[in-house]
Design an enzyme around this catalytic site. Structure first.
Site, PDB file in Angstrom:
ATOM      1  N   LYS A  53     -39.453 -44.801 -17.503  1.00 35.16           N
ATOM      2  CA  LYS A  53     -39.034 -43.819 -16.492  1.00 35.16           C
ATOM      3  C   LYS A  53     -38.104 -44.491 -15.487  1.00 35.16           C
ATOM      4  CE  LYS A  53     -43.289 -41.362 -17.331  1.00 35.16           C
ATOM      5  NZ  LYS A  53     -44.696 -41.161 -16.995  1.00 35.16           N
ATOM      6  N   GLN A  97     -49.147 -41.321 -12.461  1.00 37.48           N
ATOM      7  CA  GLN A  97     -49.236 -41.830 -13.829  1.00 37.48           C
ATOM      8  C   GLN A  97     -50.687 -41.780 -14.310  1.00 37.48           C
ATOM      9  OE1 GLN A  97     -46.584 -42.777 -15.784  1.00 37.48           O
ATOM     10  NE2 GLN A  97     -48.073 -42.958 -17.424  1.00 37.48           N
ATOM     11  N   ASP A 120     -44.438 -33.369 -12.940  1.00 43.14           N
ATOM     12  CA  ASP A 120     -45.129 -33.308 -14.229  1.00 43.14           C
ATOM     13  C   ASP A 120     -45.631 -31.898 -14.556  1.00 43.14           C
ATOM     14  OD1 ASP A 120     -45.122 -35.553 -15.824  1.00 43.14           O
ATOM     15  OD2 ASP A 120     -46.609 -36.601 -14.600  1.00 43.14           O
TER      16      ASP A 120
END
Ligand code: NAD
Length: 280
Positions: A53, A97, A120
């Site tokens: 990322k 994460q 997300d």
């Protein structure tokens, strides 16, 4: 023999579009998008994913900040950090994460991320909007799969789509997105009695299970589109959930692993970030 879908080319093409949007944000609004990443686990794979990322952000001119916590961190501490980032005008997206350390309350933490910074798409508000058919931000992996289908010219409307796997990260939002686009969707999972009877009917088969080569050539429909989300390590090599070499003899198109869905996941994260930044 069917074709292996060239996901790399699709991603390269989409990257050009993202770059243009970032340039415009910088030029016309004086905004450089910024992503904040929270890491609270000791998983080696998370470091690899965050690294990808980071690299993608660098290559696109997106700012990226990582907040890494030790095992001593409490849920309250993470919530405080998220609250701070929620209030920071210069932070456009917050990514938690997963997985988190086991003692942390994942659900509470995901809910704390402002829906307007939820890159997300895991916040219940964004997830709920997605199910209601008016979601703007959707989880990256299934959204990336929709991009692949679109880019290879598959119209999902009226098609029989079978999703194997019902996780919150992939299977469920995948089924919602396909439903929104007019597919007839079946979700299979570990309790499904006769998996093959479902997969065999699928015009579009999407597999997100985590079992190496679960899907064999006798399980797919002729001329179908097979999307392999699985990432498994076997003898140090990455393999998907689909036995691609043999399935390709029956199916029309199959995504490869590695170099398939994983590429679009990271790229879609950037698209989500830009979507959130533009709607400031
Ligand atoms: P998960 O473990 O949360 O869910 C797995 C699902 O598969 C469950 O719903 C379970 O019911 C179902 N399942 C298990 N065994 C089955 C069987 N024998 N038959 C049918 N269904 C079965 O996994 P996840 O987070 O959705 O990830 C699935 C796979 O996708 C993993 O390999 C993961 O590494 C990979 N993944 C890839 C990306 C990417 O970017 N390419 C992103 C997320 C996950």
């Amino acid at each position: 023999l069917g074709e292996i879908i060239n996901v790399k080319d699709i991603v390269e093409k989409r990257k050009i579009l993202i770059k243009e949007r970032i340039e415009r944000l910088k030029r016309e609004e004086g905004i450089t998008p910024k992503l904040a990443v929270i890491i609270a686990n000791s998983e080696e794979s998370s470091r690899v994913y965050v690294g990808r990322k980071r690299k993608m952000c660098e290559s696109l001119g997106i700012l990226e900040e990582e907040y890494e916590f030790s095992e001593k961190i409490t849920t309250e501490d993470v919530l405080k950090e998220i609250e701070r980032l929620n209030n920071y005008d210069t932070v456009n997206g917050i990514l938690v994460q997963l997985p988190l350390f086991k003692h942390l309350d994942t659900s509470k933490i995901l809910k704390a991320v402002s829906p307007t910074k939820d890159v997300d798409g895991f916040h219940p508000e964004n997830f709920g909007n997605l199910i209601q058919g008016n979601g703007k931000i959707a989880p990256c992996t299934p959204k990336g799969v929709m991009t692949i289908l679109k880019e290879i010219g598959v119209d999902v409307e009226g098609k029989d789509a079978v999703v194997v796997g019902r996780s919150v990260i992939v299977g469920r939002p995948m089924a919602a997105m396909l439903t929104n686009e007019g597919a007839t969707v079946t979700i299979c999972h570990s309790k499904t009695k006769d998996l093959i009877s479902h997969t065999k009917r699928a015009d579009i088969l999407i597999v997100a299970v985590g079992v190496p080569h679960l899907i064999k050539e006798n399980m797919v429909k002729e001329n179908s589109i097979v999307i392999d989300v699985g990432i498994n390590k076997v003898d140090g090599k990455l393999v998907g959930d689909v036995d691609t070499k043999n399935v390709i003899k029956i199916a029309k198109s199959v995504t490869p692993v590695p170099g398939g869905v994983g590429l679009t996941t990271v790229h879609t994260l950037m698209e989500n970030l830009i979507d959130l930044t533009e709607t400031l």
